[in-house]
Every structure is written in C-alpha cells, then in structure tokens.
Design a protein around this motif. Structure first.
Motif, short mmCIF file in Angstrom:
data_model
loop_
_atom_site.label_atom_id
_atom_site.label_comp_id
_atom_site.label_asym_id
_atom_site.label_seq_id
_atom_site.Cartn_x
_atom_site.Cartn_y
_atom_site.Cartn_z
N VAL A 283 4.69 9.95 2.92
CA VAL A 283 6.05 9.49 3.24
C VAL A 283 6.68 10.38 4.32
N LEU A 284 6.45 11.69 4.24
CA LEU A 284 6.98 12.59 5.27
C LEU A 284 6.38 12.26 6.63
N PHE A 285 5.07 12.08 6.68
CA PHE A 285 4.42 11.75 7.94
C PHE A 285 4.84 10.38 8.45
N LEU A 286 4.99 9.44 7.54
CA LEU A 286 5.34 8.08 7.92
C LEU A 286 6.72 8.03 8.56
N GLY A 287 7.67 8.76 7.98
CA GLY A 287 9.01 8.80 8.57
C GLY A 287 9.01 9.42 9.95
N ALA A 288 8.20 10.46 10.14
CA ALA A 288 8.13 11.11 11.46
C ALA A 288 7.46 10.20 12.48
N ILE A 289 6.41 9.50 12.08
CA ILE A 289 5.70 8.63 13.02
C ILE A 289 6.57 7.46 13.45
N PHE B 82 0.82 -1.21 0.00
CA PHE B 82 0.00 0.00 0.00
C PHE B 82 0.86 1.26 0.00
N LYS B 83 2.00 1.21 0.66
CA LYS B 83 2.91 2.36 0.62
C LYS B 83 3.36 2.64 -0.81
#
Length: 324
Positions: A206-212, A137-138
């Motif tokens: 992707v930006l949010f995923l890396g931060a989470i 899904f990513k």
C-alpha cells in the motif's frame, strides 16, 4: 441665462462637483493596537503542542529513563530495594553466548524482510497499472495485515503441523512425507519468517502503491514514445520516484527484524531455536525475575535500532524527489 444657471456659479456648491460620501469611521474613536501583545505571539504554537508533548514525555521518555536506571541494577521487579551493579548486566549480555545468539535468529527475519519488500514492490508496480480485478487483488494482499496477530498464530499452527495443510498441498505437488515445520531447528525460523512476510507484505504494498500513483502519467507516455519497456520504466521512472518510501520501508524492515515478538511467541514460545531478542527479554523479566538484565537487553535493542537507522540515513541520504 436662467435663474438655475445663475445659481450654479463658480462659488456655488453645485459647481464643486458631487459631494463625497460620508466616512463611516469618522465618528469612531480609534483604539491604538497594543504593541506588547506581539511579543507573545511566538508562544501560541507551543500552547497547542503542550498536551501532546506532555503525553510524549510521560509515556515515552520517562519510561526510557526508568529503563536506563533499571539496567544498572540487579532487581527482580518485586523487591522494594535495588542493588546497583553498574555495567555488569551489559557485560553479561555481550559475554554469554546463550544471550547473544538470538541475533542469528534476527538475521533470518532480516533476509525475509527484504524478500517481503521485493514482493510488495512487484505487486504494487503491477497493480498500479490497468490490470483486471486489480482492486480485488489489492484487497486480498492487504487483508492479512488487518487480521489480529493472535488469530494468525493459531491459524498457522494448524497450517504447519505435521500432516496439516502445507503437507497436504505439497503432497498434491508430488512431495511426500511429513515435515516438522515448527519442530526442526533448521525449518522453524524460516517457517515463522514466512508467516511474517505473508502478514506484512500488504502494508508495504500500500505504501509503494500510493507513491507510484503519485507519478505524473506523462512520464510514462514520454518513456513509451522513446521505446522504453516495462523494466526500463520501472528502473528509470518508478524506482527513483519512490526512493524515499523504499528507504522508509528498509528502516522499518531492519528495526522490525530486531524486534520480532508476536508470531514466534504465539506459535512456538521461543522453543526449538526460535527465540528472538524480544522473547528473550520478556522471559528474563517475567520468568526468571531479572528485570535489570532485561532492561539492559531492551536498551541494547534500542541502541541497535538507532545505530542501524543512522547508518542507513548516512548511506542513503534523504533526497527531495521532483516530479515534472
């Protein structure tokens, strides 16, 4: 007492203990350090920064300075002479409704950009946990960002045409009829904004995923022990931890909504009320040969983006997030 013991008397070399190892530097001549060289150490980092600074000034600040100069002239972009008109170009921009109404179109893209941020935040939160096929899904959600904008424009031309893909899908859902998705002034900007949401949502995700994923796992474990549900974990752990990334995404969304160009230019060329600020600027410069007025329009756009960024920084100051 033997003869060997007599030789080890108080005055003998053996009585004084083992001999010290020879100093390897004893025979060298020490050269004093030149103290004057320390005064030039501060200049060393600037030597490494010299090349990028030259490129930055050459390709960024000098063109901006030229653009400011062009905005004060009545120039067609070809003639060797330029007539200085002062602030007349800026007066035209703010007094002629046909030049200023493009900001209403930017408002549609601004609303769509917040929908894009919300959707990206949702998918990033869901895919940051142990979800089946999350890597698949990513890739699916990020893939549109990798496609060339021209290709996306041509694909969605067939998608939005009357009786095309979208109308066929709606017909399966029980919605009959053909819609002028790109020909109706009430639908064209919403349709084009939807394409932008589809294309750029993967980047924000992707930006949010890396931060989470940088949040320590023990915070979730402590929250689960306290009985926090998924919404409470998002509200009290995830959202405060990724606040700087959300702030950056909002700045990019606002500036991007003001500078929309590629998708509407390819799909409609600014027709049927879909002309954006940048499309108008390009037409003024290359279609109507009004480089001075187009430069003034570009300066206004630059100032607006700087003002919006400054206001956003004042309302939501940058904070250092400590995760423990």
């Amino acid at each position: 007492m033997t003869a060997l013991q007599k030789d080890r008397g108080p005055g003998s070399p053996a009585a004084a203990g083992p001999a010290a190892p020879p100093d390897p530097a004893a025979g060298r001549t020490r050269t004093p350090r030149r103290r004057g060289t320390r005064r030039y150490w501060w200049f060393t980092p600037w030597l490494y920064l010299l090349a990028p600074l030259v490129l930055l000034v050459t390709f960024t600040y000098l063109p901006i300075a030229d653009m400011l100069g062009y905005s004060l002239t009545d120039w067609d972009g070809i003639s060797p002479t330029r007539e200085n008109v002062g602030a007349e170009n800026y007066t035209d921009l703010f007094t002629r409704p046909e030049l200023f109404k493009v900001f209403l179109v930017s408002g549609v893209y601004l609303v769509a950009s917040f929908v894009q941020i919300a959707a990206a935040l949702y998918f990033a939160t869901v895919l940051s946990f142990n979800t089946r096929f999350r890597n698949l899904f990513k890739g699916i959600l990020f893939f549109p960002y990798l496609i060339n904008g021209v290709a996306i424009g041509f694909v969605f031309l067939y998608f939005f045409q009357p009786g095309g893909t979208l109308d066929s899908v709606l017909r399966l859902l029980g919605v009959d009829g053909q819609h002028l998705w790109l020909g109706d002034p009430d639908l064209v900007n919403k349709s084009l904004a939807g394409v932008s949401v589809w294309r750029y949502m993967g980047l924000n995700m992707v930006l949010f995923l890396g931060a989470i994923q940088s949040i320590p796992p023990h915070l979730y474990e402590a929250a689960a022990l306290d009985g926090a549900n998924s919404w409470q974990q998002f509200r009290h752990i995830i959202a405060p931890s990724i606040k700087p990334i959300i702030s950056l995404s909002v700045i990019l969304a606002i500036s991007g909504s003001l500078a929309v160009f590629e998708i509407p230019y390819i799909m409609t060329g600014g027709a049927n009320g879909s002309e954006t600020f940048v499309i108008q600027t390009v037409k003024l410069a290359f279609k109507f040969d009004k480089v001075g007025l187009a430069s003034a329009s570009a300066v206004v756009l630059l100032v607006l983006i700087l003002i919006v960024t400054w206001i956003q920084r004042r309302l939501v100051p940058e904070e250092r997030v400590e995760l423990s």
